[in-house]
Scaffold this motif. Structure first.
Motif, mmCIF file in Angstrom:
data_model
loop_
_atom_site.group_PDB
_atom_site.id
_atom_site.type_symbol
_atom_site.label_atom_id
_atom_site.label_comp_id
_atom_site.label_asym_id
_atom_site.label_seq_id
_atom_site.Cartn_x
_atom_site.Cartn_y
_atom_site.Cartn_z
ATOM 1 N N PHE A 86 25.212 -32.316 41.076
ATOM 2 C CA PHE A 86 26.168 -31.210 40.922
ATOM 3 C C PHE A 86 26.770 -31.289 39.531
ATOM 4 O O PHE A 86 27.114 -32.361 39.034
ATOM 5 N N GLY A 87 26.917 -30.140 38.905
ATOM 6 C CA GLY A 87 27.529 -30.097 37.584
ATOM 7 C C GLY A 87 26.588 -29.539 36.543
ATOM 8 O O GLY A 87 25.387 -29.338 36.777
ATOM 9 N N SER A 88 27.111 -29.310 35.368
ATOM 10 C CA SER A 88 26.341 -28.672 34.293
ATOM 11 C C SER A 88 25.564 -29.667 33.445
ATOM 12 O O SER A 88 24.707 -29.267 32.659
ATOM 13 N N PRO A 141 22.742 -32.109 33.071
ATOM 14 C CA PRO A 141 21.538 -32.515 33.807
ATOM 15 C C PRO A 141 21.235 -34.007 33.698
ATOM 16 O O PRO A 141 20.523 -34.546 34.541
ATOM 17 N N LEU A 142 21.759 -34.663 32.658
ATOM 18 C CA LEU A 142 21.485 -36.098 32.470
ATOM 19 C C LEU A 142 22.449 -36.969 33.251
ATOM 20 O O LEU A 142 22.053 -38.014 33.790
ATOM 21 N N TYR A 143 23.698 -36.545 33.302
ATOM 22 C CA TYR A 143 24.712 -37.339 34.008
ATOM 23 C C TYR A 143 25.479 -36.451 34.985
ATOM 24 O O TYR A 143 26.668 -36.176 34.796
ATOM 25 N N PRO A 144 24.797 -35.992 36.029
ATOM 26 C CA PRO A 144 25.488 -35.108 36.973
ATOM 27 C C PRO A 144 26.397 -35.906 37.903
ATOM 28 O O PRO A 144 26.262 -37.128 38.044
ATOM 29 N N ASP A 145 27.324 -35.221 38.508
ATOM 30 C CA ASP A 145 28.027 -35.796 39.646
ATOM 31 C C ASP A 145 27.098 -35.674 40.848
ATOM 32 O O ASP A 145 26.177 -34.854 40.872
ATOM 33 N N TRP A 146 27.353 -36.487 41.848
ATOM 34 C CA TRP A 146 26.491 -36.483 43.026
ATOM 35 C C TRP A 146 27.322 -36.135 44.257
ATOM 36 O O TRP A 146 28.416 -36.652 44.450
ATOM 37 N N ILE A 147 26.757 -35.233 45.077
ATOM 38 C CA ILE A 147 27.452 -34.817 46.290
ATOM 39 C C ILE A 147 26.504 -34.971 47.480
ATOM 40 O O ILE A 147 25.286 -35.113 47.310
ATOM 41 N N LEU A 148 27.055 -34.923 48.669
ATOM 42 C CA LEU A 148 26.258 -35.021 49.888
ATOM 43 C C LEU A 148 25.619 -33.673 50.224
ATOM 44 O O LEU A 148 26.138 -32.615 49.841
ATOM 45 N N PRO A 149 24.511 -33.677 50.951
ATOM 46 C CA PRO A 149 23.875 -32.414 51.356
ATOM 47 C C PRO A 149 24.804 -31.483 52.123
ATOM 48 O O PRO A 149 24.670 -30.263 52.029
ATOM 49 N N VAL A 150 25.752 -32.030 52.867
ATOM 50 C CA VAL A 150 26.659 -31.175 53.630
ATOM 51 C C VAL A 150 27.513 -30.330 52.692
ATOM 52 O O VAL A 150 27.745 -29.133 52.948
ATOM 53 N N ASP A 151 27.981 -30.913 51.593
ATOM 54 C CA ASP A 151 28.750 -30.143 50.628
ATOM 55 C C ASP A 151 27.862 -29.136 49.899
ATOM 56 O O ASP A 151 28.289 -28.008 49.614
ATOM 57 N N ALA A 152 26.615 -29.547 49.604
ATOM 58 C CA ALA A 152 25.686 -28.627 48.950
ATOM 59 C C ALA A 152 25.418 -27.425 49.854
ATOM 60 O O ALA A 152 25.332 -26.282 49.375
ATOM 61 N N ALA A 153 25.302 -27.666 51.154
ATOM 62 C CA ALA A 153 25.062 -26.568 52.093
ATOM 63 C C ALA A 153 26.267 -25.636 52.166
ATOM 64 O O ALA A 153 26.127 -24.409 52.165
ATOM 65 N N MET A 154 27.463 -26.206 52.223
ATOM 66 C CA MET A 154 28.668 -25.366 52.296
ATOM 67 C C MET A 154 28.850 -24.556 51.017
ATOM 68 O O MET A 154 29.309 -23.412 51.066
ATOM 69 N N LEU A 155 28.476 -25.135 49.887
ATOM 70 C CA LEU A 155 28.526 -24.381 48.631
ATOM 71 C C LEU A 155 27.514 -23.235 48.649
ATOM 72 O O LEU A 155 27.816 -22.119 48.225
ATOM 73 N N GLN A 156 26.312 -23.506 49.128
ATOM 74 C CA GLN A 156 25.266 -22.499 49.167
ATOM 75 C C GLN A 156 25.654 -21.321 50.050
ATOM 76 O O GLN A 156 25.380 -20.169 49.726
ATOM 77 N N TYR A 157 26.303 -21.596 51.171
ATOM 78 C CA TYR A 157 26.726 -20.547 52.097
ATOM 79 C C TYR A 157 28.029 -19.871 51.653
ATOM 80 O O TYR A 157 28.452 -18.901 52.263
ATOM 81 N N GLY A 158 28.671 -20.405 50.614
ATOM 82 C CA GLY A 158 29.927 -19.820 50.156
ATOM 83 C C GLY A 158 31.112 -20.184 51.025
ATOM 84 O O GLY A 158 32.153 -19.518 50.967
ATOM 85 N N ILE A 159 30.978 -21.238 51.807
ATOM 86 C CA ILE A 159 32.082 -21.680 52.674
ATOM 87 C C ILE A 159 33.158 -22.375 51.851
ATOM 88 O O ILE A 159 34.349 -22.275 52.147
#
Length: 274
Positions: free
Chosen positions: A61-63, A65-83
């Protein structure tokens, strides 16, 4: 989902939470719109997201690409759905303090090899009590149900699995406050036959395109008004089957009488679009 439905007993340890300790009772009431498949999807989705904390599975997660922050799939899913608009949790580095969107920090325990896994697990354990997680489960369940409800073979496998537990329910095992469940049965292990409500009949009729799923006879009444549609329990009630929309298929009168109360694989006759 389909893999587990095909061979649920290979995943029996993971599925224990669905049926043990009277878990099967949730599936017994007649014609719930929150169907057996809905309940199964939520259970599997929750198990997958919980398993993702034990690794952990990471999503960048983040802009940067070399040193991104890391999040769990559950947060990635909630972001994708706009929750949610931003991650609620960042996976901490073993040697760095845990970061949160609010800017707070929580130092990882020095020398604890499980500090990252524990932090991820604790986050998801608390998240499961929130409305955001409920919204995520609802979105996942609706989407998977939309796809899986078309697959009669998978639905039959699910209902056969559940029937093994429903067929073992004895009415003398209910507590006094479970009298309503006792009234669902005609005898131990066999639910009463209750006519499917209109919403369930319409769902199955349109899913099966108004034709007998075995022989293809038109049951819409547009071509032949004498053909009668029957809503057959794929897993018969006498064998522990449920009064559930996922346990129904459309058959003509002739095919239904031949099947009677036998357990047969439903046909793989599906609508071809071209």
């Amino acid at each position: 989902m389909d893999t587990i439905m095909r061979d649920p007993f290979s995943y029996l340890r993971q599925l224990e939470g669905l049926t043990v300790n009277d878990g099967i009772y949730d599936f017994l009431p007649h014609w719930q719109k929150d169907s057996a498949l809905h309940k199964f999807i939520r259970f599997i989705a929750d198990e997958i997201l919980m398993d993702d904390t034990d690794g952990p599975t990471r999503v960048p997660f983040g802009s940067d690409p070399l040193y991104p922050d890391w999040i769990l799939p559950v947060d990635a899913a909630m972001l994708q759905y706009g929750i949610i608009d931003e991650p609620l949790f960042f996976i901490p580095d073993e040697s760095a303090p845990e970061r949160t969107p609010g800017g707070g920090s929580d130092s990882s325990e020095s020398g604890d090899p499980y500090c990252v896994v524990n932090a991820c697990y604790d986050y998801l354990l608390n998240l499961r009590w929130t409305q955001a997680y409920e919204d995520l489960m609802s979105r996942i369940t609706d989407e998977v149900f939309y796809v899986m409800f078309l697959n009669r073979r998978a639905l039959a496998n699910l209902n056969q699995f559940l029937a093994r537990y429903a067929g073992e329910v004895t009415t003398d095992g209910f507590d006094a406050d479970e009298a309503s469940l006792m009234n669902l049965f005609v005898r131990d292990g066999e639910l009463k036959r209750v006519r499917p409500p209109m919403w369930a009949r319409r769902a199955v009729f349109y899913r099966d395109r108004g034709r007998c799923t075995t022989c293809g006879t038109d049951l819409s009444g547009l071509i032949d008004t004498l053909n009668v549609g029957n809503y057959d329990h794929m897993m018969p009630l006498a064998r522990g089957g449920l009064n559930d929309v996922t346990n129904l298929q459309l058959l003509c009168e002739n095919c239904n009488s031949k099947k009677y109360d036998k357990v047969e694989d439903p046909s793989n006759r599906y609508r071809r679009w071209y």
